[in-house]
Design a protein around this motif. Structure first.
Motif, PDB file in Angstrom:
ATOM      1  N   ASP A  13      -8.227   6.471   2.731  1.00 43.80           N
ATOM      2  CA  ASP A  13      -8.763   5.308   3.438  1.00 43.80           C
ATOM      3  C   ASP A  13     -10.289   5.297   3.501  1.00 43.80           C
ATOM      4  O   ASP A  13     -10.863   4.297   3.933  1.00 43.80           O
ATOM      5  CB  ASP A  13      -8.225   5.266   4.869  1.00 43.80           C
ATOM      6  CG  ASP A  13      -6.761   4.907   4.940  1.00 43.80           C
ATOM      7  OD1 ASP A  13      -6.248   4.319   3.965  1.00 43.80           O
ATOM      8  OD2 ASP A  13      -6.130   5.215   5.962  1.00 43.80           O
ATOM      9  N   SER A  62      -6.717  -5.011   6.811  1.00 44.97           N
ATOM     10  CA  SER A  62      -6.059  -4.200   5.791  1.00 44.97           C
ATOM     11  C   SER A  62      -6.124  -2.718   6.147  1.00 44.97           C
ATOM     12  O   SER A  62      -5.157  -1.980   5.944  1.00 44.97           O
ATOM     13  CB  SER A  62      -6.699  -4.442   4.428  1.00 44.97           C
ATOM     14  OG  SER A  62      -6.040  -3.682   3.450  1.00 44.97           O
ATOM     15  N   ARG A  65      -3.678  -2.222   9.200  1.00 47.05           N
ATOM     16  CA  ARG A  65      -2.273  -2.306   8.826  1.00 47.05           C
ATOM     17  C   ARG A  65      -1.883  -1.265   7.796  1.00 47.05           C
ATOM     18  O   ARG A  65      -0.705  -0.937   7.650  1.00 47.05           O
ATOM     19  CB  ARG A  65      -1.951  -3.695   8.277  1.00 47.05           C
ATOM     20  CG  ARG A  65      -2.043  -4.767   9.353  1.00 47.05           C
ATOM     21  CD  ARG A  65      -1.798  -6.128   8.807  1.00 47.05           C
ATOM     22  NE  ARG A  65      -0.487  -6.159   8.165  1.00 47.05           N
ATOM     23  CZ  ARG A  65      -0.044  -7.176   7.466  1.00 47.05           C
ATOM     24  NH1 ARG A  65      -0.788  -8.237   7.297  1.00 47.05           N
ATOM     25  NH2 ARG A  65       1.140  -7.143   6.918  1.00 47.05           N
ATOM     26  N   GLY A  66      -2.846  -0.775   7.024  1.00 46.94           N
ATOM     27  CA  GLY A  66      -2.548   0.217   5.996  1.00 46.94           C
ATOM     28  C   GLY A  66      -1.729  -0.349   4.855  1.00 46.94           C
ATOM     29  O   GLY A  66      -0.985   0.382   4.198  1.00 46.94           O
ATOM     30  N   ASP A  67      -1.861  -1.654   4.597  1.00 47.54           N
ATOM     31  CA  ASP A  67      -1.026  -2.273   3.579  1.00 47.54           C
ATOM     32  C   ASP A  67      -1.642  -2.258   2.187  1.00 47.54           C
ATOM     33  O   ASP A  67      -0.988  -2.617   1.219  1.00 47.54           O
ATOM     34  CB  ASP A  67      -0.655  -3.702   3.976  1.00 47.54           C
ATOM     35  CG  ASP A  67      -1.853  -4.619   4.126  1.00 47.54           C
ATOM     36  OD1 ASP A  67      -2.990  -4.183   3.866  1.00 47.54           O
ATOM     37  OD2 ASP A  67      -1.651  -5.780   4.512  1.00 47.54           O
ATOM     38  N   MET A  69      -3.770  -4.191   0.854  1.00 49.33           N
ATOM     39  CA  MET A  69      -3.946  -5.529   0.279  1.00 49.33           C
ATOM     40  C   MET A  69      -5.388  -6.031   0.377  1.00 49.33           C
ATOM     41  O   MET A  69      -5.642  -7.209   0.164  1.00 49.33           O
ATOM     42  CB  MET A  69      -3.010  -6.515   0.981  1.00 49.33           C
ATOM     43  CG  MET A  69      -1.548  -6.271   0.682  1.00 49.33           C
ATOM     44  SD  MET A  69      -1.161  -6.383  -1.072  1.00 49.33           S
ATOM     45  CE  MET A  69      -1.426  -8.116  -1.362  1.00 49.33           C
ATOM     46  N   THR A 143      -2.848   1.058  -2.581  1.00 47.85           N
ATOM     47  CA  THR A 143      -1.391   1.140  -2.660  1.00 47.85           C
ATOM     48  C   THR A 143      -0.773   0.635  -1.366  1.00 47.85           C
ATOM     49  O   THR A 143      -1.321   0.820  -0.281  1.00 47.85           O
ATOM     50  CB  THR A 143      -0.927   2.586  -2.896  1.00 47.85           C
ATOM     51  OG1 THR A 143      -1.461   3.397  -1.843  1.00 47.85           O
ATOM     52  CG2 THR A 143      -1.405   3.091  -4.221  1.00 47.85           C
ATOM     53  N   ARG A 144       0.355  -0.010  -1.468  1.00 43.07           N
ATOM     54  CA  ARG A 144       1.069  -0.482  -0.293  1.00 43.07           C
ATOM     55  C   ARG A 144       1.923   0.623   0.258  1.00 43.07           C
ATOM     56  O   ARG A 144       2.460   1.431  -0.473  1.00 43.07           O
ATOM     57  CB  ARG A 144       1.953  -1.668  -0.641  1.00 43.07           C
ATOM     58  CG  ARG A 144       1.182  -2.859  -1.075  1.00 43.07           C
ATOM     59  CD  ARG A 144       2.112  -3.988  -1.357  1.00 43.07           C
ATOM     60  NE  ARG A 144       1.423  -4.940  -2.217  1.00 43.07           N
ATOM     61  CZ  ARG A 144       2.002  -5.889  -2.875  1.00 43.07           C
ATOM     62  NH1 ARG A 144       3.297  -6.031  -2.806  1.00 43.07           N
ATOM     63  NH2 ARG A 144       1.321  -6.699  -3.610  1.00 43.07           N
ATOM     64  N   THR A 145       2.052   0.625   1.587  1.00 44.06           N
ATOM     65  CA  THR A 145       2.910   1.632   2.204  1.00 44.06           C
ATOM     66  C   THR A 145       4.192   1.003   2.693  1.00 44.06           C
ATOM     67  O   THR A 145       4.299  -0.169   2.866  1.00 44.06           O
ATOM     68  CB  THR A 145       2.197   2.299   3.411  1.00 44.06           C
ATOM     69  OG1 THR A 145       1.789   1.294   4.333  1.00 44.06           O
ATOM     70  CG2 THR A 145       1.015   3.102   2.923  1.00 44.06           C
TER      71      THR A 145
END
Length: 145
Positions: A13, A62, A65-67, A69, A143-145
């Motif tokens: 991150d 983003s 949320r850790g998505d 995107m 990357t999406r989690t």
């Protein structure tokens, strides 16, 4: 989740966090210059603000949320802001064979001595901020989690 996984996720991150902090600093700096110091931005500075201000929300959400995107949503704004800041810096440097007309035609000038911060004119700082955010987005995992 183990401690090793938590450290890896936080290390992944870091570029996105750096991009968020750069966008936040640029936004707060622009608001400080305009609202506290009372210096109105020129037309090109306004357009760069239009590209920078939403980046705080996009990158922050983003990251929260850790998505992963941030890249597809932020990249168009970063590229538009980078192009505007590059054009503005080129006008300021005299590389583009036009006067800095957007800075004086219908509004204040951002090429005066009052518009130099940390020894650099505002268009150069904007260019550096957009370039740094672009680099952070390129190096982020996305990357999406």
């Amino acid at each position: 989740m183990t401690d090793a996984n938590a450290q890896t996720l936080s290390r992944d991150d870091l570029p996105l966090t750096a991009a968020f902090l750069i966008a936040l600093t640029a936004t707060l700096g622009a608001l400080f210059i305009g609202e506290v110091l009372g210096q109105m931005p020129c037309t090109l500075c306004w357009y760069q603000r239009v590209a920078m201000f939403p980046l705080v929300a996009i990158l922050g959400l983003s990251l929260w949320r850790g998505d992963g995107m941030a890249r597809p949503y932020a990249l168009p704004l970063v590229l538009a802001g980078l192009a505007l800041a590059g054009w503005h810096s080129g006008l300021h440097l005299g590389l583009i064979p036009e006067a800095v007309a957007p800075c004086t035609k219908d509004g204040p000038s951002c090429s005066g001595p009052a518009q130099i911060i940390f020894g650099l004119p505002i268009p150069y700082l904007s260019l550096a901020a957009f370039a740094a955010i672009l680099a952070c987005l390129i190096f982020s995992k996305g990357t999406r989690t």
